[in-house]
Write a protein that holds these residues in place. Sequence first.
Motif, PDB file in Angstrom:
ATOM      1  N   THR A 253      41.747   2.784  30.813  1.00 61.76           N
ATOM      2  CA  THR A 253      42.513   3.468  29.756  1.00 61.76           C
ATOM      3  C   THR A 253      41.833   4.770  29.350  1.00 61.76           C
ATOM      4  O   THR A 253      42.486   5.814  29.198  1.00 61.76           O
ATOM      5  N   HIS A 254      40.508   4.724  29.187  1.00 59.16           N
ATOM      6  CA  HIS A 254      39.786   5.920  28.728  1.00 59.16           C
ATOM      7  C   HIS A 254      39.760   7.015  29.801  1.00 59.16           C
ATOM      8  O   HIS A 254      39.753   8.198  29.477  1.00 59.16           O
TER       9      HIS A 254
ATOM     10  N   GLU B 295      43.231   8.637  29.271  1.00 57.29           N
ATOM     11  CA  GLU B 295      43.764   8.942  27.937  1.00 57.29           C
ATOM     12  C   GLU B 295      43.723  10.432  27.608  1.00 57.29           C
ATOM     13  O   GLU B 295      44.339  10.886  26.656  1.00 57.29           O
TER      14      GLU B 295
ATOM     15  N   GLY C 266      35.647   1.686  20.755  1.00 58.52           N
ATOM     16  CA  GLY C 266      35.154   3.032  21.048  1.00 58.52           C
ATOM     17  C   GLY C 266      33.884   3.077  21.870  1.00 58.52           C
ATOM     18  O   GLY C 266      33.540   4.121  22.432  1.00 58.52           O
TER      19      GLY C 266
ATOM     20  N   ARG D  53      34.653   3.843  25.437  1.00 59.63           N
ATOM     21  CA  ARG D  53      35.091   5.242  25.576  1.00 59.63           C
ATOM     22  C   ARG D  53      33.861   6.128  25.716  1.00 59.63           C
ATOM     23  O   ARG D  53      33.776   6.983  26.611  1.00 59.63           O
ATOM     24  N   GLU D  54      32.897   5.939  24.829  1.00 60.21           N
ATOM     25  CA  GLU D  54      31.672   6.750  24.858  1.00 60.21           C
ATOM     26  C   GLU D  54      30.922   6.578  26.179  1.00 60.21           C
ATOM     27  O   GLU D  54      30.487   7.550  26.800  1.00 60.21           O
TER      28      GLU D  54
ATOM     29  N   THR E 211      32.079   5.504  29.087  1.00 56.31           N
ATOM     30  CA  THR E 211      32.878   5.998  30.218  1.00 56.31           C
ATOM     31  C   THR E 211      32.778   7.515  30.333  1.00 56.31           C
ATOM     32  O   THR E 211      32.543   8.061  31.420  1.00 56.31           O
TER      33      THR E 211
END
Length: 645
Positions: free
Chosen positions: A463-464, A467, A499, A502-503, A505
């Motif tokens: 997803t990240h 996105e 999150g 996300r960081e 990735t």
Amino acid sequence: MHKTIGIVAHVDAGKTTFSEQLLFHTNSIRQRGRVDHQDTFLDSHEIEKNRGITVFADQGAFTFNDSNYTLIDTPGHVDFSPEMERAVQVMDAAIVIISAADGVEGHTETVWHLLKKHQVPTFFFLNKTDREGVDLQDVVNEIRSSLSDDIFDLFELENGVMSESLVEFIAERDEGLLEHYMDAGYDEAMWLGALKHMIRKRSVFAYGHGSALKDIGVLDFLEKLDLLTETNFVDEGEFEARVYKVRHDENGNRVTFLKVLQGSLYVRDEVQYAGKLEKVTQIRRYNGSKFQTVEAAFAGEIVAVTGLSEAAAGDPLGALVEKAEFGLIPTLKSKVIFDPSVHVKEVLRCFKMLDAEDPSLRVVWDEHVQEVHVHVMGVIQLEVLKQIVRDRFHFDVSFGNPKILYKETIRSTVNGYGHFEPLKHYAEVHLKIEPAARNSGITFDNVCHANDLSVGNQNLVRTHIFERSHHGLLTGSALTDVKITLLTGRGHNEHTSGGDFREATFRALRQGLEKAENVLLEPVYDFKIKVGMNHIGRVLSDIQQASGSFEPPETIGENPVVTGRVPVATFMDYSTVFASFTNGKGALTLQFGGYDECHNPEEVIAAIGYNKDADPEYTSTSIFCAKGKGYPVPWYEAEAAMHLL
């Protein structure tokens, strides 16, 4: 039977005038407007009247024989071609208007390729045949050499009966039909059915001719088009539809235009799209700028609905799954300049509305430099945007000089490692980043084992990746043409929170780019130039000076034709120069040809001056934790510190 037909053409070929004639002959409008009189039914926006060009894909409705038609008049200017492409995806058939006085022009070929891509059955109307000096056969020959050899004259079909030459034309293109013809001869119903099938499959293309302005040949063309087109939409089954455009009405309500492909839709029905479920509050049938509300819409119809808050052009609705892909994308970016008395939030709100209506604008708020940017096809689009903002939102904007939209990729395969572990957080991600085919975008693969990282967290990584667009290291331009594979990763049952992946990735991706050989890409045109023999030397010299490449020129008719590729940066203004030295008698076709390696990377990198270490949105530094405190580890030391190695 519901049929949606689109009118497409190079600018000034006579699309809107042709559309007016169709609406008049079918009693949809009482009088025919003229573009030069600023009173056409479909070019109803003030900006279209003032400029004499179609900017928005607007629709009319009419009934002919037993069919209900939706007619979409599309923009012909290249700057508004994304609007035209969004309309193409919902057409059951298209009418390409070609000015017989000008022949096959640059944008005509762009339109042709789009119709082929979306597999839209296509008819031609050769307009302005009343002009002095027009040779119809020359235009037909040009279509055969430039677009398709499989074209036939509609006037070879009278009252459903085909001429002998038309029967032979069809038989030559279908072995089964040829055998049938030899054995059983001509059977009117069977051969008409075969012709309809071949048109629907784009095996053959019909052309008519006349003058839209003088109303010559238009009604005859419509009668034959009506005879040769059919649709087979079904009202049974699950509701399926596709969004083709978004508008906002005078009250600011978001209005979503869609084509129902299967089933039916009623007011207050809940519609599923992109993981959302929203209720349709109103269904409208538009004819020009006016509409009537209805209780239901059925398969084959194009309607507008209110109640869908985020559905965008190309989105599938209901049981439909596949999102439409659009190929015409802007290659220029421009800064929005506005008076400080207008709050930036108001500017952004208005431009986000325009962005919903034209997704190719890709309105961006650059937090770092506190600027609003838009993506555009050309300077005419900027002029139109300026007027739209003034007319609709009542404030003035101007735009910075358009800049080329560069992209970046990598030359060789690398692994990237990211770790994010401030106090009470934890995520680690390992990625393989490989160069991929040119213009393939970003693709994702996953070889991570569920024992190492839960499937839920694996999906988070994916997803990240998708996105947002990711910055390259050379100019901060969008990363593209890479395959990213999730190798492994790790979370923590107690400390991993929203999150963290996300960081990790983003840091893994960036750390990989730090180790890679990065490559700058620029947009290029595929060009086709037809000129007189006296100008070919100048043209070839200009292409070389513009860092372009070309195939050996071919002679078509009496004129040499040269094809090749050239950077947008060096050729974006060439059409003006070309028209000047050929006195408007040459033909220049420019089609967006994707991205290729930049011809002057050092110069571009220096001019943009991107500092990869000062990008507020990205860092290649990982965060580890020791003695209750997080501490940074730079990219060149991060790999050795990873927990999974």
